[in-house]
Design an enzyme around this catalytic site. Structure first.
Site, PDB file in Angstrom:
ATOM      1  N   TYR A 124      42.479  86.935  54.700  1.00  0.00           N
ATOM      2  CA  TYR A 124      43.289  86.334  53.614  1.00  0.00           C
ATOM      3  C   TYR A 124      44.739  86.406  54.017  1.00  0.00           C
ATOM      4  CZ  TYR A 124      39.359  89.076  50.070  1.00  0.00           C
ATOM      5  OH  TYR A 124      38.381  89.139  49.774  1.00  0.00           O
ATOM      6  N   LYS A 171      32.003  94.065  62.541  1.00  0.00           N
ATOM      7  CA  LYS A 171      30.536  92.897  62.565  1.00  0.00           C
ATOM      8  C   LYS A 171      31.030  93.367  63.944  1.00  0.00           C
ATOM      9  CE  LYS A 171      27.438  90.357  61.912  1.00  0.00           C
ATOM     10  NZ  LYS A 171      25.832  91.239  61.375  1.00  0.00           N
ATOM     11  N   ASP A 204      26.172  94.861  57.531  1.00  0.00           N
ATOM     12  CA  ASP A 204      25.280  94.267  56.784  1.00  0.00           C
ATOM     13  C   ASP A 204      24.208  95.826  56.379  1.00  0.00           C
ATOM     14  OD1 ASP A 204      24.703  94.223  59.305  1.00  0.00           O
ATOM     15  OD2 ASP A 204      23.709  92.691  59.550  1.00  0.00           O
ATOM     16  N   ASP A 228      37.040  94.277  50.314  1.00  0.00           N
ATOM     17  CA  ASP A 228      37.258  93.504  48.994  1.00  0.00           C
ATOM     18  C   ASP A 228      35.909  93.507  48.017  1.00  0.00           C
ATOM     19  OD1 ASP A 228      37.502  92.653  47.085  1.00  0.00           O
ATOM     20  OD2 ASP A 228      38.859  90.006  47.759  1.00  0.00           O
TER      21      ASP A 228
END
Ligand code: NAI
Length: 340
Positions: A124, A171, A204, A228
């Site tokens: 972002y 991740k 995930d 988000d």
């Protein structure tokens, strides 16, 4: 004690849900002077910029704002109003409690968790460029400073709100440097809070676990993009965006707003659900030290949901925005006169 709070009605359904929220907040008896300011599409039409300095200054001065959703005009040259506001005020922590309401059909009526999203960096940062035609690069910025600050916020939040566990979501198995740094900072901070359990989940797997067994989570801390997406996923677990509140907290101020947007498809019809903004206002009342008013409003909101007579259309009822607000106001007035 009198509080001065910046009030931003916003675009689309913003003015409707803000009016309903102000009405029920004032019913609690709390002494607030609202300083109304503009942002977004409305500000662009009136003063030629989506983020007027006077609005930023008002929040800096008052330290607290209650904000309706903004519409960022579509087109080149318009950066997101919300991203701009968060940068201007360094609102680094986005806190999104996820809790179901009585009588709302949803997958997990007992769910009660909190998402703490880093609000200032990651993808972002908006650093994108064309390398050669047909190839675009977007830079993911992760810093030790921001990762440590958000981890600290999440643990302090857990400690101050009687929560038992903080889970970092990442991740780092693929993004070893960026998410690896985020995770290292998390575990460094965790050492300062031995009374709170710390663990981590790969994003995930975390999404799958949230859908299958969300009760294992308590506080989640995430980078900006994961935060988000996961917060909308969690809103879906408890009945949708109409019920998801948010707070953007920084050193220079705090802005309280619903997670949802300006809902242009239903704007002006008087049917929007103000619950998410009312829940944000409850967070705001706690933030300014008005615990009594916050609890009064929370009880009245829960009672209206428990009665089930004044539910808005998005949740399967027929109540208009102002009928829903009136029902909450009546509960508060009844409680206050019983106590008097
Ligand atoms: P949205 O959240 O405005 O609407 C998605 C769907 O949910 C629509 O069908 C809408 O009618 C419904 N909905 C949302 N809030 C509701 C409420 N309180 N009561 C009943 N139904 C509700 O998302 P969308 O359509 O993607 O975005 C519309 C505009 O909002 C865009 O310009 C976007 O940039 C802006 N936006 C602003 C945010 C903010 O100011 N914090 C956050 C998200 C989007």
């Amino acid at each position: 004690m009198k509080h001065t709070i910046t009030l931003i009605p916003g675009d689309g359904i913003g003015p409707e849900i803000v009016a309903a929220t102000v009405r029920v907040v004032e019913a609690t008896g709390v002494d607030i002077e609202w300083e109304t300011q503009i942002l977004g599409a409305q500000a662009f039409e009136q003063v030629g910029t989506t983020l007027p300095d006077v609005t930023i200054e008002s929040i800096r001065k008052n330290k607290v704002a209650l904000k309706g959703p903004q519409m960022t005009p579509v087109g080149k040259g318009f950066t997101s109003v919300n991203v701009g506001l968060r940068k201007a005020l360094d609102l680094y922590a986005n806190v999104r409690p996820i809790k179901a309401m009585p009588n709302v059909k949803c997958r997990y009526p007992e769910l009660d968790l909190v998402i703490v999203r880093e609000n200032t960096e990651d993808l972002y940062a908006g650093l994108e460029h064309v390398v050669v035609p047909g190839v675009v690069e977007s830079l993911k910025i992760i810093t030790e400073k921001a990762s440590t600050r958000i981890a600290k916020y999440a643990f302090e939040y857990a400690r101050d709100n009687g929560r038992k566990k903080v889970t970092a979501v990442h991740k780092a198995n693929i993004m070893k440097l960026s998410d690896g740094l985020f995770l290292d900072c998390f575990y460094n901070v965790a050492k300062e809070f031995p009374e709170i359990e710390a663990d981590d989940k790969i994003i995930d797997n975390c999404c799958m676990q949230l859908v299958m067994r969300p009760e294992q989570f308590d506080v989640l801390v995430l980078e900006n993009l994961y935060g988000d997406i996961v917060s909308d996923l969690c809103a879906g677990l408890i009945g949708g965006l109409g019920l998801a509140p948010g707070a953007n907290i920084g050193e220079l101020g705090a802005v309280f707003e619903a997670v949802h947007g300006s809902a242009p498809d239903i704007a002006g019809q008087g049917i929007a659900n103000p619950t998410a903004l009312i829940l944000s206002a409850i967070q705001m009342l706690l933030h300014i030290g008005e615990r009594g008013a916050a609890e009064r409003l929370d009880r009245a909101l829960l009672a209206v949901f428990a009665d089930g007579e004044h539910i808005t259309r998005d949740l399967g009822g027929t109540a208009k925005t102002n009928e829903f607000a009136r029902a909450i106001e009546e509960k508060i007035v009844a409680e206050r006169s019983a106590a008097a």
